[in-house]
Design a protein around this motif. Sequence first.
Motif, PDB file in Angstrom:
ATOM      1  N   VAL A 116       0.851  -1.292  -0.164  1.00  0.00           N
ATOM      2  CA  VAL A 116      -0.089   0.016   0.024  1.00  0.00           C
ATOM      3  C   VAL A 116       0.981   1.195  -0.001  1.00  0.00           C
ATOM      4  N   LEU A 117       0.558   2.018  -0.880  1.00  0.00           N
ATOM      5  CA  LEU A 117       1.330   3.399  -1.027  1.00  0.00           C
ATOM      6  C   LEU A 117       0.635   4.429  -0.222  1.00  0.00           C
ATOM      7  N   PHE A 118       1.348   5.511   0.115  1.00  0.00           N
ATOM      8  CA  PHE A 118       1.047   6.423   0.847  1.00  0.00           C
ATOM      9  C   PHE A 118       1.860   7.812   0.305  1.00  0.00           C
ATOM     10  N   GLU A 119       1.003   8.487  -0.207  1.00  0.00           N
ATOM     11  CA  GLU A 119       1.643   9.724  -1.129  1.00  0.00           C
ATOM     12  C   GLU A 119       1.190  11.160  -0.387  1.00  0.00           C
ATOM     13  N   ALA A 120       2.206  11.901  -0.207  1.00  0.00           N
ATOM     14  CA  ALA A 120       1.947  13.292   0.594  1.00  0.00           C
ATOM     15  C   ALA A 120       1.903  14.388  -0.392  1.00  0.00           C
TER      16      ALA A 120
ATOM     17  N   HIS B  34       3.292  18.919  11.829  1.00  0.00           N
ATOM     18  CA  HIS B  34       3.157  17.154  12.105  1.00  0.00           C
ATOM     19  C   HIS B  34       2.149  16.708  11.174  1.00  0.00           C
ATOM     20  N   GLY B  35       1.756  17.384  10.120  1.00  0.00           N
ATOM     21  CA  GLY B  35       1.223  16.751   8.624  1.00  0.00           C
ATOM     22  C   GLY B  35      -0.258  17.052   8.740  1.00  0.00           C
ATOM     23  N   PHE B  36      -0.628  18.530   9.039  1.00  0.00           N
ATOM     24  CA  PHE B  36      -2.068  18.687   8.925  1.00  0.00           C
ATOM     25  C   PHE B  36      -2.451  18.834   7.443  1.00  0.00           C
ATOM     26  N   PRO B  37      -3.803  18.046   7.465  1.00  0.00           N
ATOM     27  CA  PRO B  37      -4.713  17.771   7.803  1.00  0.00           C
ATOM     28  C   PRO B  37      -4.608  16.419   8.509  1.00  0.00           C
TER      29      PRO B  37
ATOM     30  N   TRP C 221       0.778  14.907   5.793  1.00  0.00           N
ATOM     31  CA  TRP C 221       0.304  15.613   4.588  1.00  0.00           C
ATOM     32  C   TRP C 221      -0.313  14.747   3.614  1.00  0.00           C
ATOM     33  N   LEU C 222      -0.719  13.525   4.203  1.00  0.00           N
ATOM     34  CA  LEU C 222      -1.196  12.424   3.327  1.00  0.00           C
ATOM     35  C   LEU C 222      -2.394  13.045   2.397  1.00  0.00           C
ATOM     36  N   HIS C 223      -2.541  12.540   1.290  1.00  0.00           N
ATOM     37  CA  HIS C 223      -3.674  12.780   0.356  1.00  0.00           C
ATOM     38  C   HIS C 223      -4.158  11.642  -0.579  1.00  0.00           C
ATOM     39  N   ARG C 224      -3.360  10.694  -0.607  1.00  0.00           N
ATOM     40  CA  ARG C 224      -3.565   9.476  -1.520  1.00  0.00           C
ATOM     41  C   ARG C 224      -2.941   8.268  -1.128  1.00  0.00           C
TER      42      ARG C 224
END
Lengths: 339, 339
Positions: free
Chosen positions: A113-117, A159-162, A178-181
């Motif tokens: 599983v990939l987590f993109e910021a 720390h990564g909002f939101p 700052w995860l979005h996908r």
Amino acid sequence: MPLEALRWDLTPAGLHYLLIHYDIPAVDPATWRLAVGGSVGRELSLSLADLRARPSVTAAVTLECAGNGRAQLSPRPLSQPWLLEAVGTAEWTGTPLSGLLEEAGVEGSAVEVLFEALDRGVEGGEEQTYARSLPLAEALRDEMLLAYAMNGAPLPPQHGFPLRLVVPGWYGMASVKWLHRITVLDSPFEGYQQARGYRLRQTPSEEGEPVSRMLPRSLMVPPGIPDFATRERRLEPGVHPVRGRAWSGFGAVERVAVSADGGESWSDARLGRQVGRWAWRSWEWDWRVEEPGLYELCCRATDSAGSSQPLEPPWNLGGYANNEVQRVPVVVSGGPQGS
Amino acid sequence: MPLEALRWDLTPAGLHYLLIHYDIPAVDPATWRLAVGGSVGRELSLSLADLRARPSVTAAVTLECAGNGRAQLSPRPLSQPWLLEAVGTAEWTGTPLSGLLEEAGVEGSAVEVLFEALDRGVEGGEEQTYARSLPLAEALRDEMLLAYAMNGAPLPPQHGFPLRLVVPGWYGMASVKWLHRITVLDSPFEGYQQARGYRLRQTPSEEGEPVSRMLPRSLMVPPGIPDFATRERRLEPGVHPVRGRAWSGFGAVERVAVSADGGESWSDARLGRQVGRWAWRSWEWDWRVEEPGLYELCCRATDSAGSSQPLEPPWNLGGYANNEVQRVPVVVSGGPQGS
């Protein structure tokens, strides 16, 4: 107040764009959405309100940067020169990742599983957004959290909002901010931060082992008072409590040993409370010292997997995962009448 | 939850005892008191509740460490190697110092007010608690605040819990944290942090000028994205907003000039809002760049006292008050089709 103003005017960290991997992205929480896709039965798109409406969990989790201790290595690797300060514990609140993946329906072909910021920059000559993957089995662990709050308040920008991922037990690079996908993959992710960054290698040509879980480590708050310039501690003969914290991503902390003679002899510290399975554990030891002189306090954690901290630093090109025993010089004076 | 646990388990800063002058003192707010004495008609002793019950003021104030920019000096002075990150703005809430001094009744013989903290260490061979004084006229300024809250919450431990002084316009060393005693003096304070520390000198034998107010300074958030290793910025031809903040302890910020050619030519930035008299002021400038190549962005503030930032760093032994013009290298690529 707009986010831009919040970032600038009301954060104690101030002009912190210099301090991180890339820049802190400015995110409008009203339009931000989390996308879940790839090898899933049903793609999802969630607003911050959608995420907050889901089942929530609060957990105390210790996060340590893989580069913590880098500045103690010699020759010093080129990157952020952390001494021992790149670790902390917070209470993270969010919704479990597993529930979201279940809802999307992970296909049988999936492996990662990939987590993109949202933070963007250039590294190793490649323009990129920060992105990291996890093996599917890790991503499905119950403890994986999509966190929108830290210590009871919305995530601070730095720390990564939101929204950030929190990966208990792993070094901090896995807990993507700052995860979005989120994308379910049928083959391993080969992006820079996975295939080139965060690898343990002695030379640039090696493929290297990937950095993953936090090695066992203990840190102390030493007794006495500091000498500003040398950071030596000063105290008088007597009994002095030495307190600290210890953690490991491979198992529970089972022992912390303390030495006052630079590692020649060791005593067991008393292990104290632990605010959660993935939070550091407190420990304490009473140091009885009678003779004036120069001492070296050391602490060393052992986890339930049988691993201990090394006495010499484990050098690698990136300066990752240096969990060497902490050493603090202490000057014991001649007593209350003089030094 | 006891303060010790709060300090350890729930602060993102983690093991921050290494990062400050001495150690962060552990204070029990139930027994802590502020003493006011010396050349006064009536000594005072106040609990935290007493202070909170007094008239309160909230003000946005910018605090910059006197050592901000030290790491850019050559040869590098021995102390905390700040780049440009040791500055921030917060909303401080507290009670005016002047009211408390008025209530105590300052004697006619008074010349200074001393502020003593609870953090303890050794510096220049002297064991000491951190202590700084202010001239009486400064201490009586309306804006002097005894602050118990920061951004609407109790002071975090690293920001001086339970009480700190806030001295608007001065470098941060004057805003004594972990304050516990205020003493009105009939003669100047000669303690280490006043007579030896925070002095502008070229050699150790000089007495030196005391560091006081913040020199004018501007910092930018540069456009584009960063190169991780070099911190160069990368962007494509076009119009790019350059935003920043500017402040001065000597007067209002009246001008911010920006250069894209390393200081050969300058343009005026638009000055924006300022959330308070003692808070930094926002500014913005649109950079139009057509030609690929290497550029150097600079920004330079001028205050109402007529002072500007120097183009070369003002070296001194302690590495204080380096307000040299900020310089950021920028690589402009060949456009959307390539670099």
